[in-house]
Enzyme design. Structure first.
Site, PDB file in Angstrom:
ATOM      1  CB  CYS A 153       6.582  -6.864 -19.403  1.00 21.59           C
ATOM      2  SG  CYS A 153       6.665  -6.554 -21.167  1.00 21.59           S
TER       3      CYS A 153
ATOM      4  NE  ARG B 141      -0.158   3.448  -0.879  1.00 22.12           N
ATOM      5  CZ  ARG B 141       0.311   4.685  -0.857  1.00 22.12           C
ATOM      6  NH1 ARG B 141       1.613   4.916  -0.928  1.00 22.12           N
ATOM      7  NH2 ARG B 141      -0.513   5.707  -0.779  1.00 22.12           N
TER       8      ARG B 141
ATOM      9  CE1 TYR C  39      -4.420  -0.455   3.032  1.00 27.22           C
ATOM     10  CE2 TYR C  39      -3.191   1.434   3.851  1.00 27.22           C
ATOM     11  CZ  TYR C  39      -4.314   0.627   3.879  1.00 27.22           C
ATOM     12  OH  TYR C  39      -5.325   0.893   4.757  1.00 27.22           O
TER      13      TYR C  39
END
Length: 479
Positions: A388, A357, A418
């Protein structure tokens, strides 16, 4: 150690106690024990790390059940004085697994699904198909066939193509399928702001002007039964203003469509907000329910039409606050920032693979040390993951005690919605399990995805594959 607060966002103020748990952000059961260790539903965070490892999704079962009961009671209480019923669907996309389906249905909620996979989970968990709603913008013929075959309660029509598909499916099955029509009311709401426009540039639903032709076509199909309109105006919404404006537009359309027959249901969707930080002030569900229902009642009265039964689809509001994610600190690093100031980067053993999110939406979260308390002054930190990516941020800005060190256990609250749903195995990072806690005990409700699991999916390794655990044993033996 001291880190400048000049880089903190305007809304974030240094806390008087960087150990304190903000009310409304954490599960109601969250508290610190005599040793300063975070406990959720009576289970210590340290115990959870020792037994299940980190990162770890933790879900307070009673918190989910409480929010489900409270939400259903709020909408029923708001609707009852007007002689109508209110149905609450749990929006499965927020977080779906068999146990969550069982929890919410036991508390009286129906379930909303939007893919064949979510439908399969709900059915496998024992949900009554008649109490399931199925929406989504690209349901396949196979998904529609399965939904009709199992006796799904309602399907939300999202396009002309889907209307024709479903009509053909129902005709082949000799079934009559209840359907709603997804409508864009032209109202888009986020948090406390909303924008009212003539059209919305998005993939879902029909415009208000298109809807009458769609409904007329449905009413011509022997295998389809039009039962109502469906609308969703946004997510993480505070206040009722956007819902009230949307209700006015939908009721106007609803009134026009009554000339063609009864319309028993109006589904106003979900999107009710929760607190992610100490400054968030979400509207209590009782106030939301009363404000939305009364808006519909006013609009119906103004047009002299009966009030339809109402339906709502909260997801985040049911499960969001019940979730806490645990991480272990790997490294810390103070970073000088152009223009002056310093930010302490705290790297943890998860990241955007278990909470997408912040990367997707710029979402803000909070954090606290969960394994101890500290008397050190608070410093501004950014909690980042191990991926990364420079955008791999878990908590963009919060304050932790200045002595946060590798090995500390961090907890990030309000991760029930979520986070698991959007999780990935980016960079081949194992996906965390989900553990439910209740009455002092913990159990796995969704198993994690290990590196061995990931390698098992690699068809190129079908011959002669050596599991990492086996390889480690061989290496140690050679030494």
């Amino acid at each position: 150690m001291s880190v400048s607060t000049s880089l903190a966002p305007d809304w974030l103020l240094p806390p008087s106690d960087a150990n304190a748990l903000a009310d409304g952000v954490w599960p109601a059961s969250a508290r610190r024990d005599d040793d300063g260790v975070l406990r959720i539903a009576g289970v210590s965070a340290s115990q959870l790390r020792d037994e299940f490892g980190t990162p770890l999704y933790v879900v307070d079962e009673e918190e989910v059940r409480t929010h489900a009961r409270r939400t259903l009671a709020a909408f029923r209480a708001a609707a009852a004085p007007h002689g109508v019923q209110a149905r609450v669907y749990y929006a499965g996309k927020a977080f779906l697994c068999s146990e969550v389906v069982r929890w919410v249905t036991a508390e009286g909620l129906a379930v909303d699904v939007c893919t064949g996979g979510e439908l399969a989970v709900a059915l496998a968990a024992g949900a009554d198909p008649a109490r399931l709603g199925f929406h989504g913008n690209n349901k396949s013929v196979a998904e529609l066939e399965n939904a009709v075959a199992v006796g799904i309660g309602s399907l939300v029509i999202d396009s002309w193509v889907e209307l024709d598909r479903l009509a053909a499916v129902a005709e082949r099955a000799g079934a009559t399928q209840a359907v709603l029509v997804r409508v864009n009311s032209g109202v888009h709401a986020e948090t406390h702001d909303f924008l009212a426009t003539a059209h919305e540039d998005q993939k879902f639903g029909f415009t208000l002007s298109e809807a009458p032709a769609v409904v007329a076509r449905i009413r011509e199909c022997a295998g389809l039964e039009f039962v109502g309109l469906h609308c969703h105006i946004g997510s993480q919404i505070f206040g009722t203003a956007g819902f009230q404006e949307s209700a006015a537009r939908l009721v106007e359309l609803h009134a026009d469509l009554l000339a063609g027959g009864d319309i028993p249901v109006l589904n106003l969707g979900g999107g009710f907000g929760i607190a992610y930080t100490s400054v968030d002030d979400p509207t209590p569900i009782e106030a939301l329910a009363t404000g939305i229902v009364e808006a519909v009642v006013r609009e119906c009265a103004a047009r002299g039409i009966p009030v339809p039964n109402l339906a709502f689809e909260p997801g985040r509001a049911i499960v969001g606050q019940a979730g806490v994610t645990l991480y272990e600190v790997g490294t810390t690093k103070p970073v000088e920032v152009d223009g002056g100031g310093q930010r302490l980067y705290v790297s943890v053993d998860g990241g955007m693979s278990d909470n997408a999110r912040p990367a997707l939406y710029g979402a803000d979260f909070s954090t606290r040390i969960a394994s101890r308390v500290s008397t050190e002054n608070p410093v501004l930190v950014r909690v980042v993951g191990k991926h990364c990516e420079s955008g791999d941020i878990v908590v963009d800005a919060d304050y932790l005690p200045a002595d946060v060190v590798p090995g500390d256990l961090l907890a990030v609250p309000a991760t029930g919605a979520y986070c698991f749903s959007l999780a990935s195995n980016y960079n081949y990072v194992p996906r965390p399990p989900v553990v439910a806690v209740r009455d002092g005990s913990a159990r796995v409700i969704v198993r994690g995805v290990s590196i061995d699991d990931l390698l098992a999916h690699d068809a190129g390794l079908d011959r002669g594959r050596v599991a990492p655990s086996d390889r480690l044993e061989r290496t140690e033996g050679a030494e």
